[in-house]
Scaffold this motif. Structure first.
Motif, PDB file in Angstrom:
ATOM      1  N   TYR A 151       0.839  -1.190   0.000  1.00  0.00           N
ATOM      2  CA  TYR A 151       0.000   0.000   0.000  1.00  0.00           C
ATOM      3  C   TYR A 151       0.880   1.248   0.000  1.00  0.00           C
ATOM      4  O   TYR A 151       2.051   1.207   0.367  1.00  0.00           O
ATOM      5  CB  TYR A 151      -0.986   0.005   1.173  1.00  0.00           C
ATOM      6  N   CYS A 152       0.290   2.343  -0.454  1.00  0.00           N
ATOM      7  CA  CYS A 152       0.932   3.660  -0.396  1.00  0.00           C
ATOM      8  C   CYS A 152      -0.132   4.621   0.102  1.00  0.00           C
ATOM      9  O   CYS A 152      -0.898   4.269   0.984  1.00  0.00           O
ATOM     10  CB  CYS A 152       1.511   4.053  -1.756  1.00  0.00           C
ATOM     11  N   ASN A 153      -0.222   5.803  -0.463  1.00  0.00           N
ATOM     12  CA  ASN A 153      -1.282   6.723  -0.030  1.00  0.00           C
ATOM     13  C   ASN A 153      -2.533   6.577  -0.880  1.00  0.00           C
ATOM     14  O   ASN A 153      -3.641   6.651  -0.368  1.00  0.00           O
ATOM     15  CB  ASN A 153      -0.805   8.173  -0.050  1.00  0.00           C
ATOM     16  N   SER A 154      -2.366   6.361  -2.182  1.00  0.00           N
ATOM     17  CA  SER A 154      -3.533   6.352  -3.066  1.00  0.00           C
ATOM     18  C   SER A 154      -3.590   5.159  -4.012  1.00  0.00           C
ATOM     19  O   SER A 154      -4.426   5.121  -4.895  1.00  0.00           O
ATOM     20  CB  SER A 154      -3.554   7.633  -3.900  1.00  0.00           C
ATOM     21  N   SER A 155      -2.711   4.202  -3.870  1.00  0.00           N
ATOM     22  CA  SER A 155      -2.614   2.990  -4.687  1.00  0.00           C
ATOM     23  C   SER A 155      -1.779   3.157  -5.953  1.00  0.00           C
ATOM     24  O   SER A 155      -1.611   2.202  -6.697  1.00  0.00           O
ATOM     25  CB  SER A 155      -3.986   2.415  -5.074  1.00  0.00           C
ATOM     26  N   SER A 156      -1.236   4.317  -6.221  1.00  0.00           N
ATOM     27  CA  SER A 156      -0.420   4.507  -7.434  1.00  0.00           C
ATOM     28  C   SER A 156       0.967   3.896  -7.284  1.00  0.00           C
ATOM     29  O   SER A 156       1.396   3.094  -8.111  1.00  0.00           O
ATOM     30  CB  SER A 156      -0.297   5.989  -7.772  1.00  0.00           C
TER      31      SER A 156
END
Length: 189
Positions: A151-156
């Protein structure tokens, strides 16, 4: 097949840039939107426009043409199209956000690919931080016999990491909605 997708993207509303959080129900078979929900209540005009596309059964790949005179939706449409295309071509395995605790209990390793300063401001319990910018140098920290949820912050960034690690033969998944939506939902999980 119906699939829930979380989309975080900028949206221009009356010359003001807003960060919008949308929960979108997508029919993967017909590649159309079924429902759009504004989770934090600042994207009413975007939802109205996307509801028009739902009524007219516009395919996701045609959304940019459908809204060609409306640049404010460009980031939302791009993100939505990218996610759905990756799902259809099976370039991504998106796991449901509300089951993150279950994945950890089942033995999946949770990997946060955000930068260290982002991780230090908050993370999902049990997550290990391996920033995308360091991933190629830290690949030896992964084991091909284990499963990973990224995971990251927004899925990018996690989508980029997922594609990279899959090519190397690792069993990886991308957490739908990532950390931004986890923060919204964590008290309800």
């Amino acid at each position: 097949m119906l699939k829930v997708i979380h989309v975080l993207a900028p949206f221009i509303d009356r010359d003001e840039i807003k960060e919008i959080y949308l929960k979108v129900l997508v029919n993967v078979d017909t590649q159309t939107l079924e429902e759009v929900v504004d989770l934090i209540g600042n994207a009413e005009s975007a939802v109205k426009l996307l509801n028009d596309a739902i009524i007219n059964k516009v395919q996701i790949s045609d959304l940019s043409k459908y809204f060609s005179d409306n640049n404010s939706l460009e980031a939302v449409i791009y993100k939505l199209s990218e996610i759905v295309n990756d799902m259809i071509t099976e370039n991504t395995n998106r796991l449901e956000l509300d089951k993150v605790k279950d994945y950890v209990e089942e033995g999946y390793n949770l990997i946060d690919v955000r930068e260290v300063d982002e991780y230090e401001r908050g993370y999902i319990l049990n997550a290990k931080n391996i920033p995308l910018s360091e991933l190629t140098n830290r690949v030896d920290e992964f084991n091909k016999n284990e499963k990973y949820v990224l995971y990251c912050n927004s899925s990018s960034r996690s989508a980029q990491a997922e594609k990279f690690l899959k090519k190397l033969g690792y069993d990886v998944y991308n957490l739908d909605g990532s950390y931004a939506f986890y923060k919204l939902y964590k008290d309800k999980m």
